[in-house]
Motif scaffolding. Structure first.
Motif, PDB file in Angstrom:
ATOM      1  N   ARG A 163     -11.902  -7.935  12.669  1.00 12.64           N
ATOM      2  CA  ARG A 163     -12.460  -7.302  11.467  1.00 12.64           C
ATOM      3  C   ARG A 163     -11.362  -6.947  10.469  1.00 12.64           C
ATOM      4  N   GLY A 164     -10.152  -7.454  10.699  1.00 11.36           N
ATOM      5  CA  GLY A 164      -9.048  -7.198   9.784  1.00 11.36           C
ATOM      6  C   GLY A 164      -8.386  -5.849   9.962  1.00 11.36           C
ATOM      7  N   VAL A 165      -8.629  -5.202  11.109  1.00  9.16           N
ATOM      8  CA  VAL A 165      -8.058  -3.894  11.394  1.00  9.16           C
ATOM      9  C   VAL A 165      -6.843  -4.078  12.297  1.00  9.16           C
ATOM     10  N   ARG A 166      -5.720  -3.463  11.957  1.00  6.38           N
ATOM     11  CA  ARG A 166      -4.454  -3.701  12.639  1.00  6.38           C
ATOM     12  C   ARG A 166      -4.024  -2.514  13.489  1.00  6.38           C
ATOM     13  N   ALA A 167      -3.259  -2.785  14.542  1.00  7.69           N
ATOM     14  CA  ALA A 167      -2.758  -1.740  15.444  1.00  7.69           C
ATOM     15  C   ALA A 167      -1.321  -2.047  15.830  1.00  7.69           C
ATOM     16  N   MET A 168      -0.497  -0.997  15.881  1.00  4.21           N
ATOM     17  CA  MET A 168       0.912  -1.157  16.245  1.00  4.21           C
ATOM     18  C   MET A 168       1.340   0.017  17.104  1.00  4.21           C
ATOM     19  N   ILE A 190      -0.321  -4.969   7.149  1.00  7.36           N
ATOM     20  CA  ILE A 190      -1.691  -4.682   6.710  1.00  7.36           C
ATOM     21  C   ILE A 190      -1.969  -5.365   5.374  1.00  7.36           C
ATOM     22  N   GLY A 191      -1.020  -5.267   4.454  1.00  6.63           N
ATOM     23  CA  GLY A 191      -1.196  -5.875   3.147  1.00  6.63           C
ATOM     24  C   GLY A 191      -1.297  -7.386   3.213  1.00  6.63           C
ATOM     25  N   ALA A 192      -0.546  -7.997   4.140  1.00  7.98           N
ATOM     26  CA  ALA A 192      -0.540  -9.452   4.272  1.00  7.98           C
ATOM     27  C   ALA A 192      -1.667  -9.965   5.159  1.00  7.98           C
ATOM     28  N   GLY A 193      -2.378  -9.057   5.843  1.00  7.69           N
ATOM     29  CA  GLY A 193      -3.433  -9.479   6.760  1.00  7.69           C
ATOM     30  C   GLY A 193      -2.896 -10.149   8.004  1.00  7.69           C
ATOM     31  N   THR A 194      -1.710  -9.729   8.446  1.00  4.47           N
ATOM     32  CA  THR A 194      -1.095 -10.305   9.642  1.00  4.47           C
ATOM     33  C   THR A 194      -0.949  -9.233  10.715  1.00  4.47           C
ATOM     34  N   LEU A 201       0.845  -1.182   0.000  1.00  4.98           N
ATOM     35  CA  LEU A 201       0.000   0.000   0.000  1.00  4.98           C
ATOM     36  C   LEU A 201       0.887   1.241   0.000  1.00  4.98           C
ATOM     37  N   VAL A 202       0.570   2.185  -0.859  1.00  6.04           N
ATOM     38  CA  VAL A 202       1.337   3.431  -0.927  1.00  6.04           C
ATOM     39  C   VAL A 202       0.617   4.478  -0.080  1.00  6.04           C
ATOM     40  N   ASP A 243       7.130  -1.849   7.833  1.00  6.36           N
ATOM     41  CA  ASP A 243       6.679  -3.090   8.464  1.00  6.36           C
ATOM     42  C   ASP A 243       5.175  -3.081   8.697  1.00  6.36           C
ATOM     43  N   LEU A 244       4.640  -1.931   9.107  1.00  4.23           N
ATOM     44  CA  LEU A 244       3.203  -1.841   9.353  1.00  4.23           C
ATOM     45  C   LEU A 244       2.419  -2.018   8.046  1.00  4.23           C
ATOM     46  N   LEU A 245       2.835  -1.357   6.984  1.00  2.00           N
ATOM     47  CA  LEU A 245       2.138  -1.499   5.711  1.00  2.00           C
ATOM     48  C   LEU A 245       2.235  -2.918   5.171  1.00  2.00           C
TER      49      LEU A 245
END
Length: 381
Positions: A129-134, A342-346, A37-38, A337-339
């Motif tokens: 719900r597929g939402v990530r936090a770091m 998110i892209g990998a769904g991990t 993701l850009v 790393d965060l992007l």
């Protein structure tokens, strides 16, 4: 934008020191790494519209909002970056997660264990719900520290016996330095402990792969009043320094020191790990290097590892060997790393659960210090 890659709108709340380095990371990450993701710098949040617009123009943001509640619900925002003082982390991050936005939150995660627990729980619900936090412990992304973690994980140090870590600054050594939000408990949560100690707690746990299980601590406030913005003086309500002993889950013993009163030390974040086979040492003021000891005999000693080879963590995306990286690169590595996650769904790391774990250690340190260095179990806090 690189062909074939989707964009993600970034909404960042706060535009001071952390806002500047985070802005640089969002602007540059896709120019050196290849994230799925850009990032698009969609909107910058700040309470004062004039100052926010000046910062947005300077850092490259498309729009501004003076109400973070509007920012976290905007359709053009897919990720919220929280760069505010600690007293607002929980409210903003939880609202963003509930609005379906990914979240990057500056450290320490919160000002209290209760707030950190609420944030970690919100992140767990959002994950479904597929939402990530770091949480943004950027020192994990120093190539030399990431390489140190790999060395420990490989078994090259053998059994880990000692960890010693300090974070030394001197910007408050002058008793006439003015009052800031970092010196008020209601906004900062704690002083050197949360500001600097959080980093070395996370770094020690990251490099060793172990967690801190108990502490014996003391804290001190050297300057109890400082010049106020509007004349007179304000009371300092946080610690100026924190020191503590600790035990790690793998059996190692550790020492930690965090202070903003070490005259002559500007940003000396140091970590040394001693094992049964080898030792390593790191100092952020020489951030592209590790010191490594392995061997015996009268001529044995530490040698320098220059961590600038393309096979070292993150380095291959940048310059030829020997061309050094800086502080700002750690934030670019962080958002890369965060992007990727998110892209990998991990789940990205460090997670809000990792941030909560650090918060529990900070809480144990404060409780131990209040009880005259009584040994305090982290699990009991």
């Amino acid at each position: 934008m690189s062909p074939g890659r989707e964009t993600i709108g970034i909404g960042m709340v706060g535009h001071a020191f952390m806002g500047a380095v985070h802005s640089h990371a969002w602007r540059s990450v896709h120019r050196f790494f290849d994230p799925p993701l850009v990032p698009r710098l969609a909107v910058l949040g700040g309470r004062d519209e004039t100052r926010a617009r000046v910062a947005a123009a300077k850092f490259g943001w498309e729009d501004v909002e003076t109400d973070w509640r509007k920012l976290v619900t905007r359709d053009d925002v897919g990720l919220v970056d929280v760069c505010t003082p600690g007293d607002s982390h929980a409210e903003i991050a939880i609202a963003a997660l509930e609005a379906g936005k990914h979240v990057l939150c500056e450290k320490p995660l919160a000002n209290s264990v209760a707030e950190a627990e609420a944030m970690a729980e919100a992140a767990r619900r959002a994950r479904e719900r597929g939402v990530r936090a770091m949480v943004a412990f950027n020192y994990r992304r120093v190539p030399a520290l990431a390489h140190a973690r790999n060395l420990v994980a490989s078994g090259a140090l053998g059994e880990i016996r000692h960890v010693r870590s300090v974070y030394l600054q001197d910007w408050l050594s002058d008793a006439q330095a003015p009052m800031t939000w970092r010196l008020r408990r209601e906004s900062a949560g704690s002083g050197a402990l949360g500001d600097l100690g959080a980093h070395i707690v996370d770094a020690a746990q990251f490099v060793t792969g172990d967690v801190i299980t108990g502490v014996s601590a003391l804290t001190n406030t050297f300057v109890k009043q400082r010049p106020a913005e509007n004349g007179g003086t304000d009371e300092v309500t946080v610690d100026d320094t924190a020191l503590f002993l600790a035990r790690l889950s793998g059996g190692a013993v550790a020492t930690f020191e965090a202070t903003r009163f070490a005259l002559g030390r500007k940003n000396a974040m140091r970590l040394e790990v001693n094992g049964s086979k080898a030792s390593l040492a790191f100092d952020f003021e020489a951030m592209n290097e590790l010191q490594w000891y392995e061997g015996t005999g009268t001529e044995a000693g530490f040698r320098r590892i220059l961590v600038t080879e393309p096979q070292h963590p993150y380095v291959g995306a940048w310059w030829p060997p020997g061309h050094l990286l800086g502080y700002e690169h750690t934030f670019t590595h962080e958002v890369a790393d965060l992007l990727d996650a998110i892209g990998a769904g991990t789940d990205p790391a460090p997670s809000f659960d990792d941030g909560l774990r650090v918060q529990r250690v900070l809480d144990a340190v404060e409780k131990s210090a209040a009880a005259q260095a009584r040994w305090t179990s982290v699990e009991e806090t």
